[in-house]
Design a protein around this motif. Sequence first.
Motif, PDB file in Angstrom:
ATOM      1  N   GLU A 107      32.380 -13.808 -13.296  1.00  0.00           N
ATOM      2  CA  GLU A 107      33.177 -15.029 -13.228  1.00  0.00           C
ATOM      3  C   GLU A 107      32.461 -16.117 -12.425  1.00  0.00           C
ATOM      4  O   GLU A 107      31.727 -15.820 -11.479  1.00  0.00           O
ATOM      5  N   PRO A 108      32.690 -17.395 -12.759  1.00  0.00           N
ATOM      6  CA  PRO A 108      32.112 -18.479 -11.959  1.00  0.00           C
ATOM      7  C   PRO A 108      32.758 -18.532 -10.582  1.00  0.00           C
ATOM      8  O   PRO A 108      33.918 -18.171 -10.416  1.00  0.00           O
ATOM      9  N   GLY A 168      34.254 -30.361 -21.678  1.00  0.00           N
ATOM     10  CA  GLY A 168      34.568 -30.738 -20.301  1.00  0.00           C
ATOM     11  C   GLY A 168      34.566 -29.581 -19.319  1.00  0.00           C
ATOM     12  O   GLY A 168      34.689 -29.787 -18.110  1.00  0.00           O
ATOM     13  N   SER A 169      34.444 -28.358 -19.816  1.00  0.00           N
ATOM     14  CA  SER A 169      34.364 -27.199 -18.914  1.00  0.00           C
ATOM     15  C   SER A 169      33.168 -27.342 -17.975  1.00  0.00           C
ATOM     16  O   SER A 169      32.083 -27.737 -18.402  1.00  0.00           O
ATOM     17  N   PHE A 170      33.386 -27.022 -16.712  1.00  0.00           N
ATOM     18  CA  PHE A 170      32.358 -27.189 -15.684  1.00  0.00           C
ATOM     19  C   PHE A 170      32.336 -25.899 -14.869  1.00  0.00           C
ATOM     20  O   PHE A 170      33.306 -25.575 -14.192  1.00  0.00           O
ATOM     21  N   ILE A 225      24.550 -24.221 -12.936  1.00  0.00           N
ATOM     22  CA  ILE A 225      25.648 -25.139 -13.252  1.00  0.00           C
ATOM     23  C   ILE A 225      25.685 -25.322 -14.761  1.00  0.00           C
ATOM     24  O   ILE A 225      24.670 -25.636 -15.393  1.00  0.00           O
ATOM     25  N   LEU A 226      26.843 -25.122 -15.347  1.00  0.00           N
ATOM     26  CA  LEU A 226      26.996 -25.188 -16.795  1.00  0.00           C
ATOM     27  C   LEU A 226      28.073 -26.216 -17.145  1.00  0.00           C
ATOM     28  O   LEU A 226      29.198 -26.134 -16.654  1.00  0.00           O
ATOM     29  N   ILE A 227      27.710 -27.188 -17.980  1.00  0.00           N
ATOM     30  CA  ILE A 227      28.655 -28.222 -18.424  1.00  0.00           C
ATOM     31  C   ILE A 227      28.753 -28.137 -19.942  1.00  0.00           C
ATOM     32  O   ILE A 227      27.748 -28.266 -20.644  1.00  0.00           O
ATOM     33  N   LYS A 228      29.966 -27.939 -20.453  1.00  0.00           N
ATOM     34  CA  LYS A 228      30.155 -27.794 -21.893  1.00  0.00           C
ATOM     35  C   LYS A 228      30.748 -29.064 -22.491  1.00  0.00           C
ATOM     36  O   LYS A 228      31.369 -29.874 -21.785  1.00  0.00           O
ATOM     37  N   PRO A 229      30.587 -29.247 -23.810  1.00  0.00           N
ATOM     38  CA  PRO A 229      31.073 -30.471 -24.456  1.00  0.00           C
ATOM     39  C   PRO A 229      32.575 -30.696 -24.323  1.00  0.00           C
ATOM     40  O   PRO A 229      33.031 -31.837 -24.392  1.00  0.00           O
ATOM     41  N   GLN A 279      27.048 -17.976  -9.331  1.00  0.00           N
ATOM     42  CA  GLN A 279      26.127 -17.409  -8.366  1.00  0.00           C
ATOM     43  C   GLN A 279      25.336 -16.284  -9.031  1.00  0.00           C
ATOM     44  O   GLN A 279      25.544 -15.973 -10.201  1.00  0.00           O
ATOM     45  N   ARG A 280      24.464 -15.646  -8.305  1.00  0.00           N
ATOM     46  CA  ARG A 280      23.573 -14.652  -8.902  1.00  0.00           C
ATOM     47  C   ARG A 280      24.297 -13.373  -9.293  1.00  0.00           C
ATOM     48  O   ARG A 280      23.802 -12.597 -10.112  1.00  0.00           O
ATOM     49  N   ASN A 281      25.465 -13.112  -8.700  1.00  0.00           N
ATOM     50  CA  ASN A 281      26.216 -11.892  -9.002  1.00  0.00           C
ATOM     51  C   ASN A 281      27.578 -12.223  -9.606  1.00  0.00           C
ATOM     52  O   ASN A 281      28.053 -13.345  -9.499  1.00  0.00           O
ATOM     53  N   LYS A 282      28.179 -11.263 -10.226  1.00  0.00           N
ATOM     54  CA  LYS A 282      29.523 -11.302 -10.804  1.00  0.00           C
ATOM     55  C   LYS A 282      29.559 -12.104 -12.099  1.00  0.00           C
ATOM     56  O   LYS A 282      28.776 -13.005 -12.340  1.00  0.00           O
TER      57      LYS A 282
END
Length: 248
Positions: free
Chosen positions: A70-71, A59-61, A53-57, A65-68
């Motif tokens: 794109e989120p 607001g991007s969230f 899980i990645l949260i950027k300053p 998964q382990r493959n691919k």
Amino acid sequence: MKLRALENPSAEELESIISEGLSSEAIITIFARCRVYYDGRAKSELGEGDRVILIKPDGSFLIHQRNKREPVNWQPPGSSVFFEREKLRLVSVRRKPRETLEVELLKVYLATYFQAEDSEELTLIGSEAEMRDYIFDHPEVIEEGFKPLFREKPIKHGIVDIFGRDRDGNIVILELKRRRADLHAVSQLKRYVEDMREEYENVRGILVAPSLTSGAKKLLEKEGLEFRKVKPPKGERKKGKQKTLDSF
């Protein structure tokens, strides 16, 4: 603190990481086993699994998964993020249009925040925009007598990279690719030419790229379309954002 990381954090420690990361405009990364629920323009559920899980300053969230590349789930910049400690749940809310992404945290393996300092922009060399400019400045690379008229002209089913006329007055549609062109590029050009033939009697389609796949070459010949070998210029560097895979 520029960087903080906790392995197997308690609910209180995780709340601290998230709170500090959000308040200091840091990048927050959580490695966890989780379930994901989305409610907005549609609804979706993602069952239990290990994710990043990645949260950027801004607001991007993002949930990976382990493959691919794109989120699997994401929320755009401008979304608001908060953590419900009692339910061990991360929630991201987008206001317009209203969309909610909820992450039920079953097990958190690692939680970090990193106060990244980065004001640089990506430097693009040999972009399609530079190819367009080069062809407008040197139309003879397409053929003698070619006259480019419009850049990125919107039509029925897309946007034509360059719209022009040849020496005989025929409409010429150029589809530019800065890398090796494939079957998709030919299909795209064919669609644009068919659109323009609804308005004009004589329309030519030319695919412009450094090279072609063998399949693209065969399809061009079959559809009566043309190819010009042009490499992206390596002149002045232009700064901008890297495009997504779908942009090429």
